[in-house]
Write a protein that holds these residues in place. Structure first.
Motif, short mmCIF file in Angstrom:
data_model
loop_
_atom_site.label_atom_id
_atom_site.label_comp_id
_atom_site.label_asym_id
_atom_site.label_seq_id
_atom_site.Cartn_x
_atom_site.Cartn_y
_atom_site.Cartn_z
N GLY A 19 0.83 -1.20 0.00
CA GLY A 19 0.00 0.00 0.00
C GLY A 19 0.86 1.25 0.00
N ARG A 20 0.26 2.36 0.36
CA ARG A 20 0.93 3.65 0.27
C ARG A 20 1.53 4.07 1.61
NH1 ARG A 20 -1.96 8.06 -3.06
NH2 ARG A 20 -0.84 6.89 -4.66
N TRP A 21 2.75 4.56 1.54
CA TRP A 21 3.45 5.11 2.70
C TRP A 21 3.93 6.51 2.35
CZ3 TRP A 21 4.14 2.49 7.35
CH2 TRP A 21 3.83 1.14 7.36
N TYR A 22 3.75 7.44 3.27
CA TYR A 22 4.24 8.80 3.06
C TYR A 22 5.58 8.98 3.77
CZ TYR A 22 -0.41 9.91 1.35
OH TYR A 22 -1.56 9.92 0.61
N THR A 39 6.30 13.55 -0.86
CA THR A 39 7.02 12.34 -1.27
C THR A 39 6.37 11.11 -0.65
OG1 THR A 39 9.02 13.69 -1.34
CG2 THR A 39 9.32 11.30 -1.33
N ARG A 40 6.22 10.06 -1.47
CA ARG A 40 5.55 8.87 -0.99
C ARG A 40 5.99 7.64 -1.78
NH1 ARG A 40 -0.22 11.02 -3.25
NH2 ARG A 40 -0.08 10.28 -5.40
N LEU A 126 8.54 6.56 7.65
CA LEU A 126 7.36 6.45 6.79
C LEU A 126 6.11 6.28 7.63
CD1 LEU A 126 8.69 3.86 4.14
CD2 LEU A 126 8.80 6.36 4.05
N CYS A 127 4.99 6.75 7.09
CA CYS A 127 3.73 6.64 7.81
C CYS A 127 2.60 6.48 6.79
CB CYS A 127 3.52 7.90 8.65
SG CYS A 127 2.01 7.87 9.63
N ARG A 128 1.54 5.80 7.21
CA ARG A 128 0.38 5.63 6.31
C ARG A 128 -0.33 6.95 6.07
NH1 ARG A 128 0.66 0.79 3.65
NH2 ARG A 128 0.82 -0.95 5.10
N GLN A 129 -0.25 7.87 7.04
CA GLN A 129 -0.81 9.21 6.88
C GLN A 129 0.34 10.13 6.49
OE1 GLN A 129 -4.12 9.41 7.50
NE2 GLN A 129 -4.05 7.25 8.10
N ASN A 130 0.02 11.31 5.97
CA ASN A 130 1.12 12.21 5.61
C ASN A 130 1.54 13.11 6.77
OD1 ASN A 130 -0.89 14.09 5.62
ND2 ASN A 130 -0.79 14.59 3.44
#
Length: 185
Positions: A19-22, A39-40, A126-130
């Motif tokens: 999934g996406r990480w910020y 950046t992500r 890195l975090c799932r939220q920005n």
């Protein structure tokens, strides 16, 4: 001065990690646009067990990106030591370049992570939220310090709310900086 071996997360569930990480903070690379923001990274598990990696950043309203593949450095090991391979230049897959991606910390809910590599030249939070609360951020910085990183080099990444949609932005054709920053060249 001999540094102790880095502690790496064990038994990572790669499917959950997808999934996406910020990028909340990182050691800036001199090749990365100084004004790069939002950046992500987006990870997608492929049928063969490898991971598709899409790194994106926005600079002057343009989206720069590079894609690559990640895979476990040692399939038999329970440690989260991955290799990430990008092809340079991104649009002409000729020279594969490989870097290390070691998961040094990951919370139980797979919501934030600390990523490093053996030379300690690169570090990512890195975090799932920005955005990440200060307490958690400081905990990750402390962990990095314990693992021998010079945390004074950490620079927080700027994000806009809401995050940009990829399709909205004109493409930045100079996307080679991702690769150079990964290789430390």
């Amino acid at each position: 001065m001999s540094k102790k071996a880095m502690e790496v997360v064990k038994n990572i569930d790669l499917a959950r990690y997808m999934g996406r990480w910020y990028e909340i903070a990182s050691f800036p690379s001199r090749f990365q646009p100084k004004n790069g923001m939002n950046t992500r990274a987006t990870y997608t598990l492929k049928d063969d067990g490898t991971v598709n990696v899409l790194n994106e950043t926005w600079s002057d309203g343009k989206r720069g990106f590079i894609e690559g593949t990640a895979y476990k450095a040692d399939p038999k090991s329970d440690e989260a030591k991955l290799k990430v391979k990008f092809y340079v230049p991104p649009f002409l897959p000729i020279i594969p370049v490989t870097g290390d991606y070691w998961v040094l910390y990951l919370d139980d809910d797979y919501q934030y992570a600390l990523i490093g590599q053996p030379s300690r030249s690169y570090l990512w939070i890195l975090c799932r939220q920005n955005h990440l609360d200060e307490e958690t951020y400081n905990k990750l910085v402390e962990k990095a310090k314990e693992e021998g990183y010079d945390v004074t080099k950490l620079k927080k990444t700027a994000h806009t709310n809401p995050p940009p949609e990829a399709e909205d932005a004109p493409e930045d054709k100079k996307g080679v900086w991702w690769l150079k920053s990964l290789l430390g060249k």
